[in-house]
Write an enzyme that holds these catalytic residues in place. Sequence first.
Site, PDB file in Angstrom:
ATOM      1  NE  ARG A  27      -3.877  -0.213   2.724  1.00 21.33           N
ATOM      2  CZ  ARG A  27      -4.850  -0.310   3.058  1.00 21.33           C
ATOM      3  NH1 ARG A  27      -4.993  -1.581   1.921  1.00 21.33           N
ATOM      4  NH2 ARG A  27      -5.816   0.964   3.142  1.00 21.33           N
ATOM      5  CG  ASN A 100      -5.745   3.940   7.011  1.00 27.15           C
ATOM      6  OD1 ASN A 100      -5.506   6.074   6.163  1.00 27.15           O
ATOM      7  ND2 ASN A 100      -6.519   3.152   6.530  1.00 27.15           N
ATOM      8  CD  GLU A 479      -1.234   3.895 -16.877  1.00 28.32           C
ATOM      9  OE1 GLU A 479      -1.551   5.072 -16.409  1.00 28.32           O
ATOM     10  OE2 GLU A 479      -1.162   3.288 -16.472  1.00 28.32           O
ATOM     11  CD  GLU A 486       2.529   5.459 -11.335  1.00 24.23           C
ATOM     12  OE1 GLU A 486       1.313   5.638 -10.511  1.00 24.23           O
ATOM     13  OE2 GLU A 486       2.487   4.725 -11.909  1.00 24.23           O
ATOM     14  CG  HIS A 502      -0.565  24.403 -30.482  1.00 26.78           C
ATOM     15  ND1 HIS A 502      -0.523  24.892 -31.726  1.00 26.78           N
ATOM     16  CD2 HIS A 502      -1.142  22.998 -30.913  1.00 26.78           C
ATOM     17  CE1 HIS A 502      -1.391  24.763 -32.722  1.00 26.78           C
ATOM     18  NE2 HIS A 502      -1.794  24.002 -32.453  1.00 26.78           N
ATOM     19  CE  LYS A 601      -2.377  -1.626  -6.264  1.00 25.57           C
ATOM     20  NZ  LYS A 601      -2.087  -0.640  -7.271  1.00 25.57           N
TER      21      LYS A 601
END
Length: 606
Positions: A27, A100, A479, A486, A502, A601
């Site tokens: 996570r 959390n 993506e 990442e 542009h 995550k």
Amino acid sequence: MCGIVGAVAQRNIVPVLVEGLRRLEYRGYDSCGVAVLSNGEPRRARSVARVADLDEQVVRETQLSGMTGIAHTRWATHGAPVTHNAHPIFSRDTVALVHNGIIENYEALREMLRGKGYEFVSQTDTEVIAHLIHSMYRGDLFQTVRDAVQQLHGAYAIAVIHKDQPHTVVGARQGSPLVVGVGEGENFLASDALALAGSTDRFAFLEEGDVVEITLEGVKIADRDGLPAQREVRVVSAYGGAVELGPYRHFMQKEIFEQPRAITDTIPQSDSFDADLFGEKAAGVFSEIDSILILACGTSYYSGLTAKYWLESIAKIPTQVEIASEYRYRESVPNPKSLVVTISQSGETADTIAALKHAQSLGHKHTLAICNVATSAMVRQTELAFLTHAGTEIGVASTKAFTTQLTALFVLAVTLAKMRGFVDAKREAAYLAQLRHLPAALNSVLALEPQIIAWSEEFARKENALFLGRGLHYPIALEGALKLKEISYIHAEAYPAGELKHGPLALVTEAMPVVTVAPNDALLDKLKSNMQEVRARGGELYVFADADTRIVSEDGIQVIRMPEHYGALSPILHVVPLQMLAYHTACARGTDVDKPRNLAKSVTVE
Ligand code: G6P
């Protein structure tokens, strides 16, 4: 994002708690800790390194042991990731608590508690909860937590122990996930069921506002109104294998290679695209709607952007796609005849859930979740649901969740097109055949890995990259750029190739690699012109070209050949080499691929 584990047993539960944290590592976190009641006193160990370091501390150095305890992985929000901010947080060596979420009124509570003589030793918002519970405790921890959470504003899941109640852990959730694991003479709490694989396969999923007490004897739940509540106990299995790496170096690599299987499992078994794939009420809902509003974050947002092309071209239904964190705070014009589609791997992303609730509050009554977790808050909150069957995704950078979301969204587009009379039986059969062939086509793309590794050596030395795509493949370029930044920390941006002139063309020099997604579709000639614009400025092109495009390697243009053009489903094939390029570039740079710095995550806070 933060992960919680709690346990009450008649054995030393430290190994169970630490194993739970290991299973929650995916996570994302920057510190971790565990606390147990040991001979009637709370004792803890905390680390700003990995869970493996904590394990080392509790096994070798402190030999921590106890039968009641809580543990935590922390992703810093308030206060730096240093040991004194790591959870469990103590109050006067009596209460230990993990949390959390974010407590929005912590400053007011801190002042109030300071007034009562409490000293604050961390910069966390969490510390106020520990002191609040300590200050309100009158012999019954369950009741105290029920009273204390009334004073908290914000999102939280907590687990807490008190030195005077040696066989009790109390938990509560509001806006952050918490599940109860039911064992034999022992019981557990965790942020997700995966954490408890190996300890139990029976789970009760808490509702918003629930407070729970686990003891050796059983589980007691009170709902948001303080009334006794029952939550169904369900058997959730098949979690164990997901956390094993097998022959792969990282979970991300494993998950990239699992995509043919994940897509096979997500493609409907039936021989036609029927509304009931989306739930019992779907036929009625789909016949009422006149548009679609997609809400999502991160990679899931890009699957929504891709789906817009399918929904508008195949089903001819107007589609809007919005970033959830923007939509939730924006003044928008609701259309009750619009279907709100939320897309999420986890089903727990705080912004997407809040955006969904916001849409509902504005009068949107038709909602559909496309989600990878059947038991998630999001699936419980929507009228309709379609589950992707990616299996547990551990790598922070989403891969198989994305391609299964695309699969689900394509099924949605064809189903709506059929209902609206834009797809006849022959076309439907052709779409189905293409979908069913997709896993085999993906295997041939995965076989390109050695060529991509060769490119990644060059990319590893770059600090910037541009990604170009057009039409349906523009979101795939987005993506691809997201994946690269990442996990390799290379600055990457994606543009629809027609926009190059542009602005971004100003960045193009010999030092700028330009990754181009080149399917053999109606925009190919336009794309080729855009590639020339790059070459004319000395930019180096790295092209993923369909075999039938006739784009060949030459000076300044390197080409990896994809299979022949795959029609409407082509984006699902084209994203895979971009995932592999990001993965191998990150490996070459030596980053922590599965747990990239600063990222989580499951983003369960705003
Ligand atoms: C985080 C993850 C991303 C993911 C995003 C949305 O940022 O690191 O991989 O795309 O959240 O998550 P969801 O579970 O809603 O798809």
